[in-house]
Each structure stands twice: as C-alpha cells, then as structure tokens.
Design an enzyme around this catalytic site. Structure first.
Site, short mmCIF file in Angstrom:
data_model
loop_
_atom_site.label_atom_id
_atom_site.label_comp_id
_atom_site.label_asym_id
_atom_site.label_seq_id
_atom_site.Cartn_x
_atom_site.Cartn_y
_atom_site.Cartn_z
N PRO A 1 53.79 43.92 26.61
CG PRO A 1 53.57 43.54 28.89
CD PRO A 1 53.74 42.82 27.59
CE1 TYR A 2 59.96 49.36 29.19
CE2 TYR A 2 61.25 48.00 27.68
CZ TYR A 2 61.14 49.11 28.50
OH TYR A 2 62.21 49.96 28.65
CB ALA A 3 57.48 45.76 22.84
CB SER B 1 54.34 51.17 26.78
OG SER B 1 55.63 50.72 27.16
#
Length: 246
Positions: free
Chosen positions: A153-155, A157
């Site tokens: 999820p972080y990557a 974004s």
C-alpha cells in the site's frame, strides 16, 4: 529582511524526521522556511526554535495537506507575509504496512488520502504559486523499486507521487521551475523504526552496499541540491538516495 529578495522555502511535514532535517537545511542555506505540520504544534515550534537558534528564519503553519482549502490558505499566508514562495518540498506522508491480502481498506483510504490526494493538492498549489526559477521536490521511497513484502500500500501511494511529479515537470515548461522526486532508502526516523526490533533494524542497515541506515540529514542534502542553484539542470527525475540499493 526583504521579502522581494529572500528565498522562501515551504516544507510540508517539516516538524519531524526527514521533513525537519530538510527545513533546517533549507534555513542553513539561507532560505526563510515555512514549517508545515498537520498536528503536534509543539514539534513544529521546536523546529522553528532550532532554526532561529541557529541564526535562521522560520515560521510554522498548520494545514492538513489533503485539505485543499487549508493548503490554499497556507499559500495565501506565505504570499501575504513573506512575499511569495520559491521552493516547495512535499515531505508530509504516512506509512501503513500490511500484506495486500490482509490490508484493511479503510487504512488504504486513509493512507492514500494523505499520500496521493495530499501530494496532488500541494503540487497543484505549488504549480500555481511558485515563482519563476523555483523548485518543487516531492518525497517518494526506494521501496517502489525494491518492492519489499508488506509495503504494497505504501509503495503504491509513492509510485503515484513519482508519476505525478514527473508529469508536472513537463506541464511547467517555460517557467524555469524544476520538479523532481527524492526516493529515500531505509532512513533512521521514528516513522521507519517504529515497530521494528533491533535485529530487524540491523538487518535492514546491511542491505545497502554502504551497510548503514541513511540519516535525515543525508536526505536533506539531496533535497538541498535539487532545490538549490547546483541542481538547476536536473528536472523531471526521481533520485534514489539509498546507499546503493536497487
């Protein structure tokens, strides 16, 4: 201090971690710095006090980066009180770790509100407000390239931030404004260290060929290059500041 000649740098998420190091470095390089924060007024005031004690100039302005009215009001205040803005460094962001299969979609929505919508809102105002000869620098992550499990999820974004940033560079053709992204590798901040054991930290420190974690000051130095006079020929790029990781 003249508002017509003084260089003005706005740093979102400037009260903690990498953002604070960037704010302090911008001030050390001679800019008046606007330290943006979403919450935690005390941390922002501490950053301003540290800059002032070192002989620099700074003010703190609170604004949720995903709130377009609050961000526009922040830029309005900068223009009204300081005369304009020359550098915008978008460092504000949040992290959530989970496998894709197990991710709570409410967490995904909150993450993307800050990291994607917030980046778009700040970039939009920067595109409208930066003075000619200015610079916009966004913070991505080297996880976009290393693709470690649980960082999906972080990557995702941050991958959106890289795409948006490089397109903005082309949209600002003719205005002498550089637009770049910096993608840090593992960096010793509270955000990165939170929830990790010492063994995990030690293992991650050995991943780069330089065999250490980055420091917030390492990243601030890269941002200073891109935002300063020596980086004027670098535009539309993502610079991976990670000690030699992929």
């Amino acid at each position: 201090m003249s508002t017509t000649t003084q260089r003005i740098a706005l740093v979102t998420g400037g009260s903690r971690g990498i953002g604070r190091a960037i704010a302090e470095r911008q001030a050390a390089d001679g800019s008046t710095v606007v330290v943006n924060f979403a919450s935690g007024t005390a941390a922002a005031e501490e950053t301003v006090a540290a800059i002032t004690a070192a002989g620099g100039h700074a003010i703190a302005i609170g604004a949720d980066v995903a709130d377009e009215a609050a961000v526009a009001a922040m830029f309005d205040r900068v223009e009204r009180e300081l005369g304009g803005v020359d550098v915008v460094v978008h460092s504000a962001g949040r992290m959530a770790l989970s496998t894709i299969a197990d991710l709570d979609l409410d967490v995904l929505d909150a993450l993307h509100r800050t990291n994607i919508r917030g980046s778009f809102v700040v970039a939009q105002q920067a595109a409208r407000r930066l003075r000619d000869g200015g610079a916009f620098v966004a913070l991505s992550t080297s996880i976009v390239g290393t693709q470690f499990p649980t960082y999906g999820p972080y990557a995702a974004s941050k991958g959106a931030i890289e795409a948006m940033t490089l397109i903005l560079a082309r949209e600002l053709r003719g205005r002498d404004i550089t637009v770049n992204a910096v993608a840090p590798g593992p960096t010793a901040t509270d955000l990165f260290l939170d929830g990790k054991t010492q063994d995990q930290v030690d293992q991650l420190a050995k991943v780069p060929p330089l065999e250490r974690l980055g420091t917030p000051e390492d990243i601030a130095s890269v941002v200073a290059f891109l935002a300063g006079p020596d980086g004027r020929w670098v535009n539309g790029q993502t610079l991976r500041a990670n000690g030699g990781m992929v």
